[in-house]
Scaffold this active site. Structure first.
Site, PDB file in Angstrom:
ATOM      1  N   LYS A  72     -48.753 -42.481  53.683  1.00  0.00           N
ATOM      2  CA  LYS A  72     -48.649 -44.029  54.038  1.00  0.00           C
ATOM      3  C   LYS A  72     -49.499 -44.866  52.870  1.00  0.00           C
ATOM      4  O   LYS A  72     -49.192 -45.926  52.771  1.00  0.00           O
ATOM      5  CB  LYS A  72     -48.937 -44.444  55.467  1.00  0.00           C
ATOM      6  CG  LYS A  72     -48.074 -43.880  56.534  1.00  0.00           C
ATOM      7  CD  LYS A  72     -48.917 -43.981  57.704  1.00  0.00           C
ATOM      8  CE  LYS A  72     -47.289 -44.102  59.034  1.00  0.00           C
ATOM      9  NZ  LYS A  72     -48.211 -44.822  60.117  1.00  0.00           N
ATOM     10  N   ASP A 108     -46.451 -50.806  62.468  1.00  0.00           N
ATOM     11  CA  ASP A 108     -46.850 -49.947  63.556  1.00  0.00           C
ATOM     12  C   ASP A 108     -47.682 -50.891  64.452  1.00  0.00           C
ATOM     13  O   ASP A 108     -47.599 -50.731  65.862  1.00  0.00           O
ATOM     14  CB  ASP A 108     -48.095 -49.030  62.967  1.00  0.00           C
ATOM     15  CG  ASP A 108     -47.430 -47.724  62.555  1.00  0.00           C
ATOM     16  OD1 ASP A 108     -46.208 -47.382  62.929  1.00  0.00           O
ATOM     17  OD2 ASP A 108     -47.942 -47.198  61.509  1.00  0.00           O
TER      18      ASP A 108
HETATM   19  P1  NAP Z   1     -55.592 -39.900  61.991  1.00  0.00           P
HETATM   20  O1  NAP Z   1     -55.679 -40.804  61.171  1.00  0.00           O
HETATM   21  O2  NAP Z   1     -55.768 -38.342  61.726  1.00  0.00           O
HETATM   22  O3  NAP Z   1     -56.914 -40.154  63.114  1.00  0.00           O
HETATM   23  C1  NAP Z   1     -57.016 -39.143  64.215  1.00  0.00           C
HETATM   24  C2  NAP Z   1     -58.054 -39.867  65.210  1.00  0.00           C
HETATM   25  O4  NAP Z   1     -58.199 -38.940  66.443  1.00  0.00           O
HETATM   26  C3  NAP Z   1     -59.314 -40.289  64.770  1.00  0.00           C
HETATM   27  O5  NAP Z   1     -59.948 -41.416  65.238  1.00  0.00           O
HETATM   28  C4  NAP Z   1     -60.259 -38.997  65.325  1.00  0.00           C
HETATM   29  O6  NAP Z   1     -61.625 -39.044  65.228  1.00  0.00           O
HETATM   30  C5  NAP Z   1     -59.620 -38.763  66.444  1.00  0.00           C
HETATM   31  N1  NAP Z   1     -59.633 -37.509  67.086  1.00  0.00           N
HETATM   32  C6  NAP Z   1     -59.145 -36.162  66.769  1.00  0.00           C
HETATM   33  N2  NAP Z   1     -59.529 -35.325  67.454  1.00  0.00           N
HETATM   34  C7  NAP Z   1     -60.324 -35.697  68.201  1.00  0.00           C
HETATM   35  C8  NAP Z   1     -61.078 -35.046  69.201  1.00  0.00           C
HETATM   36  N3  NAP Z   1     -60.963 -33.775  69.765  1.00  0.00           N
HETATM   37  N4  NAP Z   1     -62.145 -35.720  70.112  1.00  0.00           N
HETATM   38  C9  NAP Z   1     -62.114 -37.133  69.752  1.00  0.00           C
HETATM   39  N5  NAP Z   1     -61.366 -37.758  68.818  1.00  0.00           N
HETATM   40  C10 NAP Z   1     -60.567 -37.185  68.094  1.00  0.00           C
HETATM   41  O7  NAP Z   1     -54.183 -39.953  62.943  1.00  0.00           O
HETATM   42  P2  NAP Z   1     -53.476 -41.227  63.185  1.00  0.00           P
HETATM   43  O8  NAP Z   1     -52.459 -41.308  62.263  1.00  0.00           O
HETATM   44  O9  NAP Z   1     -54.382 -42.551  63.242  1.00  0.00           O
HETATM   45  O10 NAP Z   1     -52.626 -40.946  64.738  1.00  0.00           O
HETATM   46  C11 NAP Z   1     -53.590 -40.585  65.778  1.00  0.00           C
HETATM   47  C12 NAP Z   1     -52.523 -40.501  67.030  1.00  0.00           C
HETATM   48  O11 NAP Z   1     -51.625 -41.528  67.336  1.00  0.00           O
HETATM   49  C13 NAP Z   1     -51.609 -39.276  66.768  1.00  0.00           C
HETATM   50  O12 NAP Z   1     -51.443 -38.451  67.974  1.00  0.00           O
HETATM   51  C14 NAP Z   1     -50.398 -39.787  66.306  1.00  0.00           C
HETATM   52  O13 NAP Z   1     -49.292 -39.169  66.601  1.00  0.00           O
HETATM   53  C15 NAP Z   1     -50.206 -41.095  67.196  1.00  0.00           C
HETATM   54  N6  NAP Z   1     -49.313 -42.065  66.690  1.00  0.00           N
HETATM   55  C16 NAP Z   1     -48.346 -42.665  67.503  1.00  0.00           C
HETATM   56  C17 NAP Z   1     -47.675 -43.555  67.046  1.00  0.00           C
HETATM   57  C18 NAP Z   1     -46.460 -43.978  68.018  1.00  0.00           C
HETATM   58  O14 NAP Z   1     -45.594 -44.733  67.152  1.00  0.00           O
HETATM   59  N7  NAP Z   1     -46.493 -43.992  69.048  1.00  0.00           N
HETATM   60  C19 NAP Z   1     -47.652 -44.219  65.577  1.00  0.00           C
HETATM   61  C20 NAP Z   1     -48.703 -43.510  64.821  1.00  0.00           C
HETATM   62  C21 NAP Z   1     -49.550 -42.703  65.464  1.00  0.00           C
HETATM   63  P3  NAP Z   1     -62.459 -38.875  63.997  1.00  0.00           P
HETATM   64  O15 NAP Z   1     -62.926 -40.012  63.117  1.00  0.00           O
HETATM   65  O16 NAP Z   1     -64.030 -38.572  64.503  1.00  0.00           O
HETATM   66  O17 NAP Z   1     -61.970 -37.571  63.389  1.00  0.00           O
END
Ligand code: NAP
Length: 297
Positions: A72, A108
């Site tokens: 992205k 998004d």
């Molecule tokens: P990302 O950039 O990898 O960010 C992950 C986030 O989750 C960070 O804030 C991370 O915190 C936190 N995290 C991970 N493991 C954790 C834990 N055990 N305890 C507390 N916090 C934790 O991922 P992303 O792209 O933002 O996506 C996040 C989620 O949204 C995913 O599940 C993704 O599938 C979902 N999503 C859904 C849609 C939709 O259309 N519904 C669209 C996009 C994403 P740290 O900074 O501390 O690592």
């Protein structure tokens, strides 16, 4: 699958890996619904090949692509133009080939806001607690601030990332009122009585043993609780929120509406939302019996 005729228009999604993507199902369903001679394909693009893949959009006259993890940010280097949201979010999930120019968008945040509207909730004037500071949280934070929320509380496991995001938002969206709250200790409990909307934009909830730090017992009927995780659809957070009498919005709406916005950009037509929702719900139910998979559009 609908018939693909001569001169079919080509669309697709770039990601790596891309095997679990639900986007081909969404967009091909929408093409068939509108009787469009178009096809949408998943492209597994290794990180070293992103430049070639983006340049191939123009060379192969691909009308539009979605972009997902991990490309992205990387794709932005080879685009001709960015929408204001994509520029602020610093990531692109939709590219349109328009007049031989590659234009990048990020749908998004809009998708998330539309999922709330669909559930009958407006964000303007509301106070929002956003969990997370990753890519999705950034998209949501930007769009929430642009949509005129009253106040945004940010919290993240790694607090410095939340502080960096807050600093960026304050600098770039001057009217935004943003505070960072610690995920540890009693801070979240103390703030929850003043919060209208709680949004989980972390990946917590995807895996059976994930533990959400939010104090579930402090949720109640005043809260709208949203989880953007959609695998599983009924996350532990949403289950707990419902148990506490809160209203909830699951992550499927955001997935559908970010796709709907991309489809509108490419075709000026709308997604048949109920049909797409039914198809995706079926596909997710089928896949849940096959075990956990990444939340990948
Ligand atoms: P990302 O950039 O990898 O960010 C992950 C986030 O989750 C960070 O804030 C991370 O915190 C936190 N995290 C991970 N493991 C954790 C834990 N055990 N305890 C507390 N916090 C934790 O991922 P992303 O792209 O933002 O996506 C996040 C989620 O949204 C995913 O599940 C993704 O599938 C979902 N999503 C859904 C849609 C939709 O259309 N519904 C669209 C996009 C994403 P740290 O900074 O501390 O690592």
């Amino acid at each position: 699958m609908h018939a693909i005729l001569q001169h079919a228009e080509l669309y697709g999604i770039f990601g790596y890996p891309i095997g679990h993507s639900l986007s081909p199902l969404m967009h091909n369903t929408a093409f068939a619904h509108h009787g469009l001679n178009a096809v949408y394909l998943p492209f597994a693009v290794p990180p070293a090949q992103v430049e070639i893949a983006v340049k191939a959009i123009r060379a192969l006259h691909i009308r539009g692509v979605n972009v997902t993890i991990p490309h992205k940010q990387a794709v932005m280097a080879w685009l001709d133009e960015l929408s204001p949201e994509a520029r602020l979010i610093g990531a692109v999930n939709t590219v349109q080939l328009r007049d031989d120019r590659l234009v990048g968008y990020n749908t998004d945040g809009i998708g998330f806001l539309r999922s709330l509207e669909e559930a009958g909730s407006e964000v303007a004037g509301r106070t929002v607690l956003l969990l997370g500071a990753g890519g999705a949280a950034r998209a949501l934070a930007v769009q929430l601030c642009l949509a005129g929320i009253q106040r945004l509380y940010l919290t993240n496991r790694t607090q410095t990332r939340a502080e960096e995001l807050a600093a960026f938002l304050k600098e770039n969206i001057p009217h935004a009122d943003i505070s960072v709250v610690s995920m540890k200790g009693p801070s979240l409990s103390a703030h929850l009585p003043h919060i209208d909307i709680v949004v989980n934009a972390t990946s917590v909830g995807m895996h059976p043993h994930d533990r959400m730090v939010l104090p579930f017992a402090d949720l109640g009927p005043r809260h709208l609780v949203c989880d953007i995780v959609y695998r599983p659809l009924h996350t532990p957070l949403l289950q707990a929120a419902q148990h506490q009498g809160a209203r909830t919005v699951d992550g499927l709406g955001m997935l559908i509406h970010q796709g709907a916005k991309a489809f509108e950009i490419w075709t000026q037509r709308s997604f048949p939302i109920p049909l797409i929702r039914a198809k995706l719900s079926g596909a997710l139910a089928e896949r849940s019996t096959a075990g956990p998979a990444p939340n990948q559009r």
